[in-house]
Write a protein that holds these residues in place. Sequence first.
Motif, PDB file in Angstrom:
ATOM      1  N   LEU A   1      34.062  66.444  50.960  1.00 13.89           N
ATOM      2  CA  LEU A   1      34.842  65.707  49.972  1.00 13.89           C
ATOM      3  C   LEU A   1      33.944  64.708  49.263  1.00 13.89           C
ATOM      4  CD1 LEU A   1      38.099  64.963  51.998  1.00 13.89           C
ATOM      5  CD2 LEU A   1      37.779  66.674  50.212  1.00 13.89           C
ATOM      6  N   VAL A   2      34.038  64.681  47.939  1.00 13.18           N
ATOM      7  CA  VAL A   2      33.261  63.744  47.137  1.00 13.18           C
ATOM      8  C   VAL A   2      34.182  63.097  46.120  1.00 13.18           C
ATOM      9  CG1 VAL A   2      32.552  65.587  45.544  1.00 13.18           C
ATOM     10  CG2 VAL A   2      31.238  63.466  45.645  1.00 13.18           C
ATOM     11  N   VAL A   3      34.005  61.812  45.905  1.00 11.08           N
ATOM     12  CA  VAL A   3      34.740  61.091  44.873  1.00 11.08           C
ATOM     13  C   VAL A   3      33.831  60.971  43.660  1.00 11.08           C
ATOM     14  CG1 VAL A   3      35.891  58.955  44.245  1.00 11.08           C
ATOM     15  CG2 VAL A   3      36.097  59.833  46.577  1.00 11.08           C
ATOM     16  N   ARG A   4      34.342  61.370  42.503  1.00  7.54           N
ATOM     17  CA  ARG A   4      33.526  61.415  41.294  1.00  7.54           C
ATOM     18  C   ARG A   4      34.330  60.910  40.103  1.00  7.54           C
ATOM     19  NH1 ARG A   4      35.958  64.903  38.135  1.00  7.54           N
ATOM     20  NH2 ARG A   4      36.894  66.814  38.973  1.00  7.54           N
ATOM     21  N   PRO A   5      33.670  60.582  38.985  1.00  8.94           N
ATOM     22  CA  PRO A   5      34.397  60.146  37.786  1.00  8.94           C
ATOM     23  C   PRO A   5      35.283  61.253  37.224  1.00  8.94           C
ATOM     24  CG  PRO A   5      32.082  59.517  37.655  1.00  8.94           C
ATOM     25  CD  PRO A   5      32.210  60.447  38.824  1.00  8.94           C
ATOM     26  N   ALA A   6      36.421  60.869  36.679  1.00  7.62           N
ATOM     27  CA  ALA A   6      37.307  61.804  35.991  1.00  7.62           C
ATOM     28  C   ALA A   6      36.998  61.788  34.502  1.00  7.62           C
ATOM     29  CB  ALA A   6      38.765  61.423  36.226  1.00  7.62           C
ATOM     30  N   GLY A   7      37.205  62.942  33.872  1.00  7.14           N
ATOM     31  CA  GLY A   7      36.985  63.059  32.440  1.00  7.14           C
ATOM     32  C   GLY A   7      37.964  64.035  31.833  1.00  7.14           C
ATOM     33  N   PRO A   8      37.847  64.310  30.530  1.00  7.53           N
ATOM     34  CA  PRO A   8      38.812  65.161  29.823  1.00  7.53           C
ATOM     35  C   PRO A   8      39.038  66.520  30.460  1.00  7.53           C
ATOM     36  CG  PRO A   8      37.415  64.029  28.246  1.00  7.53           C
ATOM     37  CD  PRO A   8      36.857  63.710  29.609  1.00  7.53           C
TER      38      PRO A   8
ATOM     39  N   GLU B   1      37.381  65.387  45.145  1.00  7.69           N
ATOM     40  CA  GLU B   1      37.118  66.811  44.938  1.00  7.69           C
ATOM     41  C   GLU B   1      36.497  67.439  46.174  1.00  7.69           C
ATOM     42  OE1 GLU B   1      35.375  68.365  41.081  1.00  7.69           O
ATOM     43  OE2 GLU B   1      33.669  68.714  42.431  1.00  7.69           O
ATOM     44  N   GLU B   2      36.872  68.680  46.461  1.00  5.19           N
ATOM     45  CA  GLU B   2      36.204  69.465  47.483  1.00  5.19           C
ATOM     46  C   GLU B   2      34.980  70.113  46.843  1.00  5.19           C
ATOM     47  OE1 GLU B   2      38.711  72.046  49.803  1.00  5.19           O
ATOM     48  OE2 GLU B   2      40.482  70.889  49.234  1.00  5.19           O
TER      49      GLU B   2
ATOM     50  N   ASP C   1      32.872  72.324  47.708  1.00  3.26           N
ATOM     51  CA  ASP C   1      32.662  73.768  47.833  1.00  3.26           C
ATOM     52  C   ASP C   1      33.541  74.563  46.876  1.00  3.26           C
ATOM     53  OD1 ASP C   1      30.831  73.258  49.797  1.00  3.26           O
ATOM     54  OD2 ASP C   1      32.215  73.632  51.459  1.00  3.26           O
ATOM     55  N   THR C   2      34.776  74.102  46.683  1.00  8.29           N
ATOM     56  CA  THR C   2      35.741  74.870  45.894  1.00  8.29           C
ATOM     57  C   THR C   2      36.011  74.290  44.515  1.00  8.29           C
ATOM     58  OG1 THR C   2      37.644  73.640  46.765  1.00  8.29           O
ATOM     59  CG2 THR C   2      36.889  75.566  48.030  1.00  8.29           C
ATOM     60  N   GLY C   3      35.723  73.014  44.332  1.00 10.80           N
ATOM     61  CA  GLY C   3      36.062  72.353  43.075  1.00 10.80           C
ATOM     62  C   GLY C   3      37.508  71.919  42.994  1.00 10.80           C
ATOM     63  N   ASP C   4      38.280  72.142  44.067  1.00 14.10           N
ATOM     64  CA  ASP C   4      39.682  71.718  44.073  1.00 14.10           C
ATOM     65  C   ASP C   4      39.766  70.195  44.052  1.00 14.10           C
ATOM     66  OD1 ASP C   4      40.472  74.334  44.210  1.00 14.10           O
ATOM     67  OD2 ASP C   4      40.792  74.338  46.382  1.00 14.10           O
ATOM     68  N   VAL C   5      40.704  69.670  43.287  1.00 12.51           N
ATOM     69  CA  VAL C   5      40.930  68.224  43.212  1.00 12.51           C
ATOM     70  C   VAL C   5      42.172  67.889  44.029  1.00 12.51           C
ATOM     71  CG1 VAL C   5      41.528  66.299  41.703  1.00 12.51           C
ATOM     72  CG2 VAL C   5      39.768  67.937  41.001  1.00 12.51           C
ATOM     73  N   ASP C   6      42.013  67.008  45.009  1.00 13.81           N
ATOM     74  CA  ASP C   6      43.085  66.716  45.962  1.00 13.81           C
ATOM     75  C   ASP C   6      43.670  65.318  45.820  1.00 13.81           C
ATOM     76  OD1 ASP C   6      42.854  69.219  47.180  1.00 13.81           O
ATOM     77  OD2 ASP C   6      41.230  68.526  48.476  1.00 13.81           O
ATOM     78  N   GLY C   7      43.063  64.460  44.989  1.00 14.87           N
ATOM     79  CA  GLY C   7      43.574  63.106  44.887  1.00 14.87           C
ATOM     80  C   GLY C   7      42.982  62.364  43.711  1.00 14.87           C
ATOM     81  N   VAL C   8      43.576  61.214  43.423  1.00 15.59           N
ATOM     82  CA  VAL C   8      43.150  60.392  42.297  1.00 15.59           C
ATOM     83  C   VAL C   8      43.267  58.918  42.676  1.00 15.59           C
ATOM     84  CG1 VAL C   8      45.481  60.396  41.285  1.00 15.59           C
ATOM     85  CG2 VAL C   8      43.514  59.930  39.817  1.00 15.59           C
ATOM     86  N   GLY C   9      42.401  58.107  42.121  1.00  9.83           N
ATOM     87  CA  GLY C   9      42.454  56.653  42.267  1.00  9.83           C
ATOM     88  C   GLY C   9      41.869  56.034  41.014  1.00  9.83           C
ATOM     89  N   SER C  10      42.043  54.742  40.830  1.00  6.97           N
ATOM     90  CA  SER C  10      41.525  54.144  39.601  1.00  6.97           C
ATOM     91  C   SER C  10      41.223  52.668  39.780  1.00  6.97           C
ATOM     92  CB  SER C  10      42.521  54.318  38.448  1.00  6.97           C
ATOM     93  OG  SER C  10      43.615  53.431  38.577  1.00  6.97           O
TER      94      SER C  10
ATOM     95  N   ASP D   1      48.794  67.613  51.906  1.00  9.75           N
ATOM     96  CA  ASP D   1      47.965  68.186  52.968  1.00  9.75           C
ATOM     97  C   ASP D   1      46.620  67.487  53.108  1.00  9.75           C
ATOM     98  OD1 ASP D   1      46.860  69.058  50.620  1.00  9.75           O
ATOM     99  OD2 ASP D   1      46.814  71.183  51.141  1.00  9.75           O
ATOM    100  N   ARG D   2      46.373  66.449  52.302  1.00  9.32           N
ATOM    101  CA  ARG D   2      45.121  65.699  52.391  1.00  9.32           C
ATOM    102  C   ARG D   2      45.334  64.281  52.920  1.00  9.32           C
ATOM    103  NH1 ARG D   2      40.397  67.617  53.442  1.00  9.32           N
ATOM    104  NH2 ARG D   2      39.685  69.224  51.995  1.00  9.32           N
ATOM    105  N   ARG D   3      46.521  63.973  53.412  1.00 13.43           N
ATOM    106  CA  ARG D   3      46.820  62.600  53.811  1.00 13.43           C
ATOM    107  C   ARG D   3      46.453  62.302  55.250  1.00 13.43           C
ATOM    108  NH1 ARG D   3      52.610  62.594  50.643  1.00 13.43           N
ATOM    109  NH2 ARG D   3      51.673  62.792  48.554  1.00 13.43           N
ATOM    110  N   LYS D   4      45.672  63.193  55.849  1.00 13.76           N
ATOM    111  CA  LYS D   4      45.153  62.951  57.192  1.00 13.76           C
ATOM    112  C   LYS D   4      43.665  63.236  57.174  1.00 13.76           C
ATOM    113  CE  LYS D   4      49.462  64.122  59.594  1.00 13.76           C
ATOM    114  NZ  LYS D   4      50.108  65.014  60.610  1.00 13.76           N
TER     115      LYS D   4
END
Length: 335
Positions: free
Chosen positions: A2-9, A63-64, A66-75, A130-133
């Motif tokens: 899991l990696v946290v990265r900047p969001a964009g368009p 973001e995961e 390996d898959t590029g799936d986005v599981d959460g957001v923060g700001s 499913d990502r809250r643990k």
Amino acid sequence: MLVVRPAGPADLDHLLELAILSGPGFTSLPEDPDQLSERLDVSRDSFQGALSPQERWYTLMLEESDTGDVDGVGSVKAAVGLKRPFFSLRLSNHTQSSPSVGVRLEHQTLALVNECTGWTEVGSLFLKADRRKGGAGRLLSQSRYMLIGAEPELFAENVLAELRGVFTPDGACPFWDHVAHKFFPMEFDDADRMTGATDKQFILDLAPRHPIYVELLPEPARAVIAKVHPQGVPAMALLESEGFRPNGLVDIFDAGPTVTCQRDNIRTVRDARPLTVRIEAEVEAELPALISTAGVADFRAVRQKAVIDGDTALIGRDAAEALKVKAGDVVRVKS
């Protein structure tokens, strides 16, 4: 990983999915593609430094890798209340007494205020169910403070967070139904949308001009003032672990609490250390550490094993790739 990265368009579909999943009362995640698209443009411009510091609103994606799936957001919103008022209700205590009859009374009132102008706001924390643990929520939450700590001069000395108020399982909001709706004769979703999409003049026009005595409110409304939505309880616990505390303000529509902390007293901001990177294929460490890049523009964060040796952080190759750092770069680490 899991990696946290900047969001964009390019994240519009991901953000819209999260907004739909978040449900009612999540003002900063409206189910409106146009608003979300504008927000992602602002996020891109914020990370690129194309906006003045106080106009920046940084959105982060979990973001995961390996898959590029986005599981959460923060700001992190650098400053609130500058272009549009930041309204709240202040919950105040009052004492009245009459010695002649031996009576002493304690009262509480709610009054419209605009007290947090210029403060930084951390918010929009939401994860798929499913990502809250497993620590994903803590990584995403703490990444916001790592972002602030990377360049603290870009953020205000005071930091706040608003938590969603109580809703019933069928989507009703007791405080809205019994109190706020009396002053805003519209659907909750419409008022919520207008809060994010307008200059909030309608609030100034329609909100109560005088304090509301809490004792006069119906019990269902009294019971939820300054209480957190059940889904927000873990977020509240994370905020408290960082040093945030309630400051007596609640949301004008759902009465959810506001919590605050001085920027430099936020535990993650205070404790993270800048260290020089060394990279090896694998790292032997007892516990993972919170690791982020050292600047806002290229911000990324992970929770991976690291060995700290003086001013050096030894991290694994996978972690370095996720952070997009190389040997000799500086990262910030919180054990």
